[in-house]
Design a protein around this motif. Structure first.
Motif, PDB file in Angstrom:
ATOM      1  N   LEU A   1       0.826  -1.208   0.000  1.00 16.81           N
ATOM      2  CA  LEU A   1       0.000   0.000   0.000  1.00 16.81           C
ATOM      3  C   LEU A   1       0.863   1.263   0.000  1.00 16.81           C
ATOM      4  O   LEU A   1       0.545   2.252  -0.658  1.00 16.81           O
ATOM      5  CB  LEU A   1      -0.931  -0.004   1.223  1.00 16.81           C
ATOM      6  CG  LEU A   1      -2.233   0.760   1.026  1.00 16.81           C
ATOM      7  CD1 LEU A   1      -3.116   0.066   0.002  1.00 16.81           C
ATOM      8  CD2 LEU A   1      -2.961   0.913   2.342  1.00 16.81           C
TER       9      LEU A   1
ATOM     10  N   LEU B   1       2.086   1.726  -3.436  1.00 18.19           N
ATOM     11  CA  LEU B   1       1.034   2.297  -4.292  1.00 18.19           C
ATOM     12  C   LEU B   1       0.950   3.812  -4.119  1.00 18.19           C
ATOM     13  O   LEU B   1       0.922   4.571  -5.089  1.00 18.19           O
ATOM     14  CB  LEU B   1      -0.329   1.672  -3.971  1.00 18.19           C
ATOM     15  CG  LEU B   1      -1.491   2.267  -4.752  1.00 18.19           C
ATOM     16  CD1 LEU B   1      -1.581   1.675  -6.151  1.00 18.19           C
ATOM     17  CD2 LEU B   1      -2.819   2.091  -4.026  1.00 18.19           C
ATOM     18  N   ASP B   2       0.939   4.262  -2.864  1.00 12.54           N
ATOM     19  CA  ASP B   2       0.853   5.701  -2.587  1.00 12.54           C
ATOM     20  C   ASP B   2       2.067   6.445  -3.137  1.00 12.54           C
ATOM     21  O   ASP B   2       1.939   7.503  -3.754  1.00 12.54           O
ATOM     22  CB  ASP B   2       0.756   5.949  -1.074  1.00 12.54           C
ATOM     23  CG  ASP B   2      -0.626   5.619  -0.540  1.00 12.54           C
ATOM     24  OD1 ASP B   2      -1.569   5.586  -1.359  1.00 12.54           O
ATOM     25  OD2 ASP B   2      -0.756   5.393   0.668  1.00 12.54           O
TER      26      ASP B   2
ATOM     27  N   ALA C   1       2.081   6.548  -6.914  1.00  9.66           N
ATOM     28  CA  ALA C   1       1.081   7.522  -7.382  1.00  9.66           C
ATOM     29  C   ALA C   1       1.645   8.941  -7.303  1.00  9.66           C
ATOM     30  O   ALA C   1       1.445   9.750  -8.216  1.00  9.66           O
ATOM     31  CB  ALA C   1      -0.196   7.398  -6.554  1.00  9.66           C
TER      32      ALA C   1
ATOM     33  N   GLU D   1       4.160   9.371 -10.085  1.00 11.80           N
ATOM     34  CA  GLU D   1       3.456   9.497 -11.374  1.00 11.80           C
ATOM     35  C   GLU D   1       2.872  10.906 -11.542  1.00 11.80           C
ATOM     36  O   GLU D   1       2.980  11.505 -12.616  1.00 11.80           O
ATOM     37  CB  GLU D   1       2.339   8.445 -11.462  1.00 11.80           C
ATOM     38  CG  GLU D   1       2.850   7.022 -11.648  1.00 11.80           C
ATOM     39  CD  GLU D   1       1.731   5.982 -11.671  1.00 11.80           C
ATOM     40  OE1 GLU D   1       1.844   5.012 -12.414  1.00 11.80           O
ATOM     41  OE2 GLU D   1       0.736   6.151 -10.931  1.00 11.80           O
ATOM     42  N   ASP D   2       2.273  11.412 -10.467  1.00 11.29           N
ATOM     43  CA  ASP D   2       1.663  12.744 -10.542  1.00 11.29           C
ATOM     44  C   ASP D   2       2.734  13.825 -10.707  1.00 11.29           C
ATOM     45  O   ASP D   2       2.561  14.769 -11.475  1.00 11.29           O
ATOM     46  CB  ASP D   2       0.829  13.022  -9.279  1.00 11.29           C
ATOM     47  CG  ASP D   2      -0.433  12.174  -9.236  1.00 11.29           C
ATOM     48  OD1 ASP D   2      -0.738  11.524 -10.265  1.00 11.29           O
ATOM     49  OD2 ASP D   2      -1.102  12.149  -8.190  1.00 11.29           O
TER      50      ASP D   2
ATOM     51  N   ASP E   1       4.159  13.288 -14.236  1.00 15.47           N
ATOM     52  CA  ASP E   1       3.130  13.046 -15.255  1.00 15.47           C
ATOM     53  C   ASP E   1       3.495  11.850 -16.141  1.00 15.47           C
ATOM     54  O   ASP E   1       3.544  11.942 -17.376  1.00 15.47           O
ATOM     55  CB  ASP E   1       2.905  14.304 -16.108  1.00 15.47           C
ATOM     56  CG  ASP E   1       1.588  14.212 -16.884  1.00 15.47           C
ATOM     57  OD1 ASP E   1       0.689  13.473 -16.439  1.00 15.47           O
ATOM     58  OD2 ASP E   1       1.477  14.864 -17.940  1.00 15.47           O
ATOM     59  N   ILE E   2       3.791  10.745 -15.479  1.00 15.25           N
ATOM     60  CA  ILE E   2       4.144   9.514 -16.189  1.00 15.25           C
ATOM     61  C   ILE E   2       3.304   8.360 -15.638  1.00 15.25           C
ATOM     62  O   ILE E   2       2.595   8.526 -14.643  1.00 15.25           O
ATOM     63  CB  ILE E   2       5.642   9.145 -15.997  1.00 15.25           C
ATOM     64  CG1 ILE E   2       5.973   9.121 -14.491  1.00 15.25           C
ATOM     65  CG2 ILE E   2       6.542  10.103 -16.758  1.00 15.25           C
ATOM     66  CD1 ILE E   2       7.348   8.581 -14.170  1.00 15.25           C
ATOM     67  N   LEU E   3       3.385   7.210 -16.280  1.00 20.51           N
ATOM     68  CA  LEU E   3       2.769   5.984 -15.779  1.00 20.51           C
ATOM     69  C   LEU E   3       3.884   4.978 -15.492  1.00 20.51           C
ATOM     70  O   LEU E   3       4.751   4.773 -16.343  1.00 20.51           O
ATOM     71  CB  LEU E   3       1.885   5.350 -16.846  1.00 20.51           C
ATOM     72  CG  LEU E   3       0.403   5.668 -16.904  1.00 20.51           C
ATOM     73  CD1 LEU E   3      -0.241   4.797 -17.973  1.00 20.51           C
ATOM     74  CD2 LEU E   3      -0.291   5.471 -15.574  1.00 20.51           C
TER      75      LEU E   3
ATOM     76  N   THR F   1       3.918   1.159 -14.816  1.00 16.35           N
ATOM     77  CA  THR F   1       3.054  -0.022 -14.717  1.00 16.35           C
ATOM     78  C   THR F   1       3.595  -0.969 -13.645  1.00 16.35           C
ATOM     79  O   THR F   1       4.765  -0.895 -13.256  1.00 16.35           O
ATOM     80  CB  THR F   1       2.995  -0.787 -16.051  1.00 16.35           C
ATOM     81  OG1 THR F   1       4.291  -1.320 -16.340  1.00 16.35           O
ATOM     82  CG2 THR F   1       2.564   0.127 -17.184  1.00 16.35           C
ATOM     83  N   MET F   2       2.735  -1.899 -13.197  1.00 15.82           N
ATOM     84  CA  MET F   2       3.178  -2.878 -12.195  1.00 15.82           C
ATOM     85  C   MET F   2       4.302  -3.737 -12.757  1.00 15.82           C
ATOM     86  O   MET F   2       5.187  -4.158 -12.020  1.00 15.82           O
ATOM     87  CB  MET F   2       2.015  -3.763 -11.750  1.00 15.82           C
ATOM     88  CG  MET F   2       1.075  -3.059 -10.802  1.00 15.82           C
ATOM     89  SD  MET F   2      -0.245  -4.126 -10.240  1.00 15.82           S
ATOM     90  CE  MET F   2       0.488  -4.820  -8.773  1.00 15.82           C
ATOM     91  N   ASN F   3       4.254  -3.974 -14.060  1.00 15.06           N
ATOM     92  CA  ASN F   3       5.301  -4.762 -14.704  1.00 15.06           C
ATOM     93  C   ASN F   3       6.646  -4.047 -14.562  1.00 15.06           C
ATOM     94  O   ASN F   3       7.669  -4.660 -14.260  1.00 15.06           O
ATOM     95  CB  ASN F   3       5.002  -4.967 -16.191  1.00 15.06           C
ATOM     96  CG  ASN F   3       3.525  -5.170 -16.473  1.00 15.06           C
ATOM     97  OD1 ASN F   3       2.697  -4.409 -15.965  1.00 15.06           O
ATOM     98  ND2 ASN F   3       3.197  -6.170 -17.251  1.00 15.06           N
TER      99      ASN F   3
ATOM    100  N   GLN G   1       7.321  -1.719 -12.259  1.00 17.35           N
ATOM    101  CA  GLN G   1       7.632  -1.646 -10.816  1.00 17.35           C
ATOM    102  C   GLN G   1       8.386  -2.883 -10.343  1.00 17.35           C
ATOM    103  O   GLN G   1       9.266  -2.810  -9.492  1.00 17.35           O
ATOM    104  CB  GLN G   1       6.349  -1.508 -10.003  1.00 17.35           C
ATOM    105  CG  GLN G   1       5.709  -0.135 -10.081  1.00 17.35           C
ATOM    106  CD  GLN G   1       4.366  -0.117  -9.359  1.00 17.35           C
ATOM    107  OE1 GLN G   1       4.180  -0.751  -8.331  1.00 17.35           O
ATOM    108  NE2 GLN G   1       3.411   0.602  -9.923  1.00 17.35           N
TER     109      GLN G   1
END
Lengths: 400, 81
Positions: free
Chosen positions: B40, B43-44, B47, B50-51, B54-56, B58-60, B62
């Motif tokens: 968790l 995840l935070d 996030a 990413e913010d 301004d990117i993504l 992915t879990m892959n 990570q």
């Protein structure tokens, strides 16, 4: 030489520590006799069942049982084959027709379990270059489907609409996109804001899959689930469900209006490479699904049970997974695994079976006593259940 | 400051609120073992990263990132993509 079991050692240790306190093994209970959808004999004692997913109480429905017996007589005990070879009987087609009628959708595909339905549909439609955007609290079968298809997985914080939109905005132009949501999340029993999330996914050009395993038969005017209740079912591309909850047997399914959906029968490996459901199972499922259409009285009673138990447990001082009852699942949050296991055992001594849920299956490392109500629980049984929680809670120090 | 240095500084700034044990953070600091983050927290934190950029991630992706240096490199690459 490395022992491949070494990676399980922390779990082995945790389990041994727990059992050394003398607690009954919460994951090894045997139902010696099942009396009804709500009562069984466990350890020689009559026990109220509050940990099944038998939401609509269909397991002992006389019509359902009669259909299963007839199919056993007519078609034998199993098909011994895949759906795409010798394993499609008239009963499988009848079951798929019952689903199409129930959901008012064009296509229905029955799988051997709900797990396989998610595994099969997700892994087949979202492959290596595609993106799957999913709620972090998604069921294991959803994650496994993502992994098997080798898609790019993008999780977002549970039920967070803004977090979903930010991720949708950042996806590469022209990529294949699938948003996966659940109607009811099984750990806390909370529902998703599908009325916001589904249109958002559509706005960004994503297809939408909603798992309605825990809402079928109960939530929505026709029991079609949270997407129906929130008025967005027409925008959902795929609905996944199971027969092992409200339908009362075992199996899984996907319904869809996608014009090319039928090709899935040839390309979906967890559908092709497994034996089809026994004829007695699809006969009980089809009969049950057709009866669920007319279940509005049962739905109303189940809502009454959910509201009554929620209020009762809250009044006793327990912390629940949701402020208001949102489904047939009520999660009682325990301070830790040790007291959760002690409480679970105390309830069993009182004559009540609930599910003990622990990490990693639970969000945020919580230990939960998950209660799932049945439309066949009487109002008196719900009173008894509240009394049992009071006694067990005081005996274990979980409440004052 | 080079672009990598400023990215590195920003990432270390974002790590700080989640650095409950006050671990000294270097390129070699590992998220799971050294910072002891659970899923968790990851995840935070992801996030926030990413913010910020301004990117993504992915879990892959990570799964391939174990330490801070690898994250800085990944963010640089994703920003450039």
């Amino acid at each position: 030489m490395g022992d491949l079991f070494d990676k399980f050692q922390p779990l082995i240790d945790q389990r041994e520590t727990l059992l050394s306190t003398g607690v009954t093994d919460p994951f090894n209970l045997v139902m010696e006799r099942v009396v009804s959808p709500t009562v069984a004999i466990c350890n020689g004692r009559e026990t109220i069942l509050l940990g099944t997913y038998n939401y609509m109480g269909m397991t002992f429905d006389p019509d359902v049982i009669a259909a299963g017996k007839q199919a056993l007589d007519d078609y034998g005990s199993g098909t011994t084959g895949s759906r795409v070879l010798n394993g499609t009987y008239a009963g499988h087609k009848a079951c798929e027709q019952a689903l199409k009628d129930f959901y008012a959708m064009d296509h229905a595909m029955v799988f051997s379990t709900g797990y396989q339905a998610n595994l099969g549909i997700i892994s087949t439609i979202a492959g290596k270059e595609d993106y799957i955007i999913l709620d972090i609290d998604s069921h294991a079968s959803i994650y496994d489907g993502c992994a098997m298809g080798n898609a790019n997985i993008v999780p977002f914080r549970h039920n967070d609409i803004e977090a979903l939109e930010k991720r949708l905005q950042r996806l590469p132009e022209g990529a294949g996109k699938l948003v996966v949501l659940e109607g009811v999340y099984s750990m806390l029993g909370d529902i998703a804001p599908l009325d916001k999330m589904v249109p958002l996914a559509k706005k960004y050009g994503a297809m939408v899959l909603v798992d309605e395993a825990h809402s079928m038969g109960f939530i929505g005017e026709h029991g079609r689930g949270v997407a129906e209740a929130q008025g967005v079912i027409d925008q959902v591309d795929f609905i996944i469900g199971t027969f092992s909850k409200s339908v009362g047997t075992v199996g899984g399914f996907c319904v869809s209006n996608h014009p090319k959906f039928e090709i899935m029968r040839l390309v979906c490996r967890p559908y092709v490479f497994t034996a089809s459901l026994p004829p007695s199972v699809v006969a009980t499922a089809a009969t049950s699904i057709r009866k669920l259409v007319h279940g509005s009285n049962k739905r109303a009673h189940l809502w009454e049970n959910s509201k009554k138990l929620h209020a009762g447990l809250k009044a006793l001082g327990f912390t629940l997974g949701t402020d208001e009852p949102q489904s047939a699942i009520l999660a009682v949050i325990m301070p830790d695994l040790e007291r959760g296991a002690a409480m679970w055992e105390a309830l069993l001594h009182e004559g009540l079976y609930v599910n003990l849920a622990r990490p990693p299956a639970t969000p945020a490392g919580m230990t939960l006593l998950r209660c799932s109500l049945c439309a066949e629980h009487s109002s008196e049984q719900v009173d008894q259940i509240i009394g049992m929680f009071a006694a067990a809670g005081r005996a274990t120090g979980c409440i004052d | 400051m080079t672009d990598r240095a400023s990215t590195d500084a920003k990432i270390k700034e974002l790590i700080e609120p989640f650095n409950k044990k006050g671990v000294e953070v270097s390129d070699a600091t590992r998220f799971a073992q050294d910072l002891e983050w659970d899923s968790l927290t990851v995840l935070d934190f992801v996030a926030n990263i990413e913010d910020e950029f301004d990117i993504l991630i992915t879990m892959n992706q990570q799964a391939e990132i174990e330490n801070v240096g690898q994250l800085v490199d990944a963010v640089m690459q994703l920003k450039g993509a």
